[in-house]
Design a protein around this motif. Structure first.
Motif, PDB file in Angstrom:
ATOM      1  N   TYR A 151       0.829  -1.208   0.000  1.00 40.21           N
ATOM      2  CA  TYR A 151       0.000   0.000   0.000  1.00 40.21           C
ATOM      3  C   TYR A 151       0.864   1.258   0.000  1.00 40.21           C
ATOM      4  N   LEU A 152       1.941   1.239   0.776  1.00 42.28           N
ATOM      5  CA  LEU A 152       2.838   2.388   0.788  1.00 42.28           C
ATOM      6  C   LEU A 152       3.452   2.626  -0.586  1.00 42.28           C
ATOM      7  N   PHE A 153       3.796   1.541  -1.278  1.00 38.44           N
ATOM      8  CA  PHE A 153       4.468   1.685  -2.579  1.00 38.44           C
ATOM      9  C   PHE A 153       3.475   2.019  -3.689  1.00 38.44           C
ATOM     10  N   PHE A 154       2.450   1.154  -3.855  1.00 38.28           N
ATOM     11  CA  PHE A 154       1.527   1.342  -4.970  1.00 38.28           C
ATOM     12  C   PHE A 154       0.475   2.418  -4.700  1.00 38.28           C
ATOM     13  N   GLY A 155      -0.012   2.483  -3.469  1.00 39.68           N
ATOM     14  CA  GLY A 155      -1.099   3.396  -3.179  1.00 39.68           C
ATOM     15  C   GLY A 155      -0.664   4.807  -2.828  1.00 39.68           C
ATOM     16  N   LEU A 156       0.478   4.941  -2.155  1.00 43.71           N
ATOM     17  CA  LEU A 156       0.881   6.253  -1.665  1.00 43.71           C
ATOM     18  C   LEU A 156       2.079   6.836  -2.402  1.00 43.71           C
ATOM     19  N   LEU A 157       3.018   5.990  -2.818  1.00 45.58           N
ATOM     20  CA  LEU A 157       4.208   6.511  -3.495  1.00 45.58           C
ATOM     21  C   LEU A 157       3.959   6.735  -4.983  1.00 45.58           C
ATOM     22  N   LEU A 158       3.400   5.736  -5.658  1.00 49.39           N
ATOM     23  CA  LEU A 158       3.223   5.835  -7.113  1.00 49.39           C
ATOM     24  C   LEU A 158       1.936   6.541  -7.519  1.00 49.39           C
ATOM     25  N   ASN A 159       0.898   6.453  -6.691  1.00 52.52           N
ATOM     26  CA  ASN A 159      -0.411   6.969  -7.110  1.00 52.52           C
ATOM     27  C   ASN A 159      -1.010   7.952  -6.106  1.00 52.52           C
ATOM     28  N   ARG A 160      -0.173   8.683  -5.416  1.00 54.06           N
ATOM     29  CA  ARG A 160      -0.671   9.577  -4.368  1.00 54.06           C
ATOM     30  C   ARG A 160      -1.623  10.628  -4.912  1.00 54.06           C
ATOM     31  N   ASN A 161      -1.392  11.106  -6.107  1.00 52.87           N
ATOM     32  CA  ASN A 161      -2.218  12.179  -6.674  1.00 52.87           C
ATOM     33  C   ASN A 161      -3.211  11.675  -7.729  1.00 52.87           C
ATOM     34  N   GLY A 162      -3.298  10.368  -7.869  1.00 52.40           N
ATOM     35  CA  GLY A 162      -4.197   9.814  -8.877  1.00 52.40           C
ATOM     36  C   GLY A 162      -5.625   9.706  -8.382  1.00 52.40           C
ATOM     37  N   HIS A 163      -6.526   9.393  -9.296  1.00 58.52           N
ATOM     38  CA  HIS A 163      -7.946   9.216  -8.973  1.00 58.52           C
ATOM     39  C   HIS A 163      -8.486   7.999  -9.706  1.00 58.52           C
ATOM     40  N   VAL A 164      -9.411   7.315  -9.051  1.00 53.87           N
ATOM     41  CA  VAL A 164     -10.137   6.197  -9.648  1.00 53.87           C
ATOM     42  C   VAL A 164     -11.620   6.518  -9.505  1.00 53.87           C
ATOM     43  N   GLY A 165     -12.237   6.944 -10.590  1.00 55.54           N
ATOM     44  CA  GLY A 165     -13.624   7.394 -10.501  1.00 55.54           C
ATOM     45  C   GLY A 165     -13.698   8.672  -9.676  1.00 55.54           C
ATOM     46  N   ASN A 166     -14.583   8.643  -8.684  1.00 56.33           N
ATOM     47  CA  ASN A 166     -14.731   9.825  -7.836  1.00 56.33           C
ATOM     48  C   ASN A 166     -13.923   9.734  -6.549  1.00 56.33           C
ATOM     49  N   LEU A 167     -13.054   8.744  -6.461  1.00 57.64           N
ATOM     50  CA  LEU A 167     -12.216   8.579  -5.272  1.00 57.64           C
ATOM     51  C   LEU A 167     -10.763   8.864  -5.607  1.00 57.64           C
ATOM     52  N   SER A 168     -10.030   9.337  -4.624  1.00 58.08           N
ATOM     53  CA  SER A 168      -8.591   9.434  -4.792  1.00 58.08           C
ATOM     54  C   SER A 168      -8.022   8.016  -4.821  1.00 58.08           C
ATOM     55  N   ALA A 169      -6.920   7.837  -5.533  1.00 60.10           N
ATOM     56  CA  ALA A 169      -6.305   6.518  -5.653  1.00 60.10           C
ATOM     57  C   ALA A 169      -5.909   5.941  -4.290  1.00 60.10           C
ATOM     58  N   PRO A 170      -5.333   6.735  -3.353  1.00 53.99           N
ATOM     59  CA  PRO A 170      -5.003   6.165  -2.047  1.00 53.99           C
ATOM     60  C   PRO A 170      -6.224   5.630  -1.297  1.00 53.99           C
ATOM     61  N   LYS A 171      -7.377   6.290  -1.420  1.00 51.98           N
ATOM     62  CA  LYS A 171      -8.561   5.811  -0.714  1.00 51.98           C
ATOM     63  C   LYS A 171      -9.137   4.581  -1.400  1.00 51.98           C
ATOM     64  N   GLU A 172      -9.155   4.572  -2.734  1.00 52.67           N
ATOM     65  CA  GLU A 172      -9.659   3.407  -3.463  1.00 52.67           C
ATOM     66  C   GLU A 172      -8.798   2.185  -3.185  1.00 52.67           C
ATOM     67  N   MET A 173      -7.483   2.382  -3.161  1.00 55.27           N
ATOM     68  CA  MET A 173      -6.574   1.262  -2.944  1.00 55.27           C
ATOM     69  C   MET A 173      -6.529   0.857  -1.477  1.00 55.27           C
ATOM     70  N   LEU A 174      -6.929   1.749  -0.592  1.00 48.64           N
ATOM     71  CA  LEU A 174      -7.059   1.379   0.820  1.00 48.64           C
ATOM     72  C   LEU A 174      -8.067   0.242   0.972  1.00 48.64           C
ATOM     73  N   ALA A 175      -9.172   0.313   0.227  1.00 46.44           N
ATOM     74  CA  ALA A 175     -10.177  -0.753   0.271  1.00 46.44           C
ATOM     75  C   ALA A 175      -9.580  -2.073  -0.203  1.00 46.44           C
ATOM     76  N   GLY A 176      -8.812  -2.018  -1.299  1.00 48.93           N
ATOM     77  CA  GLY A 176      -8.238  -3.234  -1.847  1.00 48.93           C
ATOM     78  C   GLY A 176      -7.233  -3.885  -0.914  1.00 48.93           C
ATOM     79  N   TYR A 177      -6.365  -3.090  -0.327  1.00 53.60           N
ATOM     80  CA  TYR A 177      -5.334  -3.677   0.527  1.00 53.60           C
ATOM     81  C   TYR A 177      -5.877  -4.078   1.898  1.00 53.60           C
ATOM     82  N   ALA A 178      -6.964  -3.488   2.329  1.00 47.37           N
ATOM     83  CA  ALA A 178      -7.627  -3.961   3.551  1.00 47.37           C
ATOM     84  C   ALA A 178      -8.198  -5.360   3.332  1.00 47.37           C
ATOM     85  N   VAL A 179      -8.803  -5.573   2.161  1.00 49.21           N
ATOM     86  CA  VAL A 179      -9.300  -6.910   1.816  1.00 49.21           C
ATOM     87  C   VAL A 179      -8.134  -7.879   1.643  1.00 49.21           C
ATOM     88  N   PHE A 180      -7.071  -7.423   1.005  1.00 50.10           N
ATOM     89  CA  PHE A 180      -5.863  -8.242   0.837  1.00 50.10           C
ATOM     90  C   PHE A 180      -5.335  -8.708   2.192  1.00 50.10           C
TER      91      PHE A 180
END
Length: 263
Positions: free
Chosen positions: A48-77
């Motif tokens: 999460y630190l690498f993919f969600g915060l370092l590489l995609n900190r300013n990105g967006h997925v739909g109406n969510l920021s990439a860090p918040k969207e990927m937070l859901a994925g890595y919590a499930v992971f």
């Protein structure tokens, strides 16, 4: 001069007391097993630190920021890893060492052992999800309300159950020395193809269609529904997880009966 013996009534611990003690010992044992605790906690946080915060900190997925969207994925992971390795690999090791037979011969309630392992996996999932949330808030600018956090924790706790059932089936089918390899062969592809590491929107169409049959996808969508970004209705995802859980329980029951007949 003789003294009369005083017979005190034997006190038997309650079922709840036995269960809580078993949970405590199982959690301490798992936490002290560095190969389990460090990997189960470290991998989701590191990814999460690498993919969600370092590489995609300013990105967006739909109406969510990439860090918040990927937070859901890595919590499930994290929940899947804690369940699959804690129950699947852990139970396989106990079966191989004969520890489970000793437990069954004791007066401990039969379900206390499995429930303790499941609760331990849930405890680790809560710890990891909390660490991920703190990392997202502190380093990724994620806005997460108390209500969103509590709902996410609730979904993650319930979401451990389907994968705990998968871990039970894995333990009954795979020998201990092969269990970690089989767990990784299941864990990693289901995580990637279910959109836990990357949003499935970047996948080819055929993989996006395949993702909807995976329990990892359905659990992530339930977490995203807390953030208002789920694809499809929540009930369809609940139904998908329920069907997966029923299949895993049925197969585990069949494998257990076969194992008992052959022993």
């Amino acid at each position: 001069m003789s003294t009369a013996a005083i017979n005190l009534p034997a006190t038997r611990p309650s079922v709840i007391g036995i269960f809580l003690r078993e949970v405590r010992y199982e959690f301490v044992r798992s936490f002290r097993t560095k190969a389990y605790s460090l990997s189960v906690i470290g991998f989701p946080v590191m990814f999460y630190l690498f993919f969600g915060l370092l590489l995609n900190r300013n990105g967006h997925v739909g109406n969510l920021s990439a860090p918040k969207e990927m937070l859901a994925g890595y919590a499930v992971f994290a929940a899947i890893g804690a369940s699959l390795f804690g129950i699947g690999v852990g139970l396989a090791g106990d079966l191989s060492a004969g520890w489970l037979e000793l437990k069954r011969a004791s007066p401990m309630p039969p379900l206390a052992y499995l429930l303790a392992k499941c609760c331990t996996a849930m405890g680790f999932a809560v710890i990891i999800t909390t660490i991920l949330a703190l990392c997202g808030i502190i380093m990724g600018g994620v806005h997460l309300s108390i209500a969103e956090y509590m709902k996410t924790i609730g979904i993650i706790l319930v979401g451990c159950i389907p994968f705990a059932c998968m871990g039970l089936l894995l333990a009954l089918l795979a020998p201990f020395n092969a269990a970690p390899g089989f767990a990784n062969m299941i864990y990693l592809p289901m995580s990637v193809l279910g959109g836990l590491w990357f949003p499935i929107q970047i996948f080819p169409k055929i993989l996006q269609q395949f993702a909807i049959v995976l329990p990892t996808y359905h659990l992530k969508q339930l977490v995203l529904s807390v953030f208002g970004a789920s694809a499809g209705s929540a009930w369809s995802h609940v139904l998908g997880l329920a069907i997966f859980t029923a299949i895993m329980l049925f197969c585990a029951g069949y494998a257990f009966r076969r194992r008992e007949q052959n022993s």
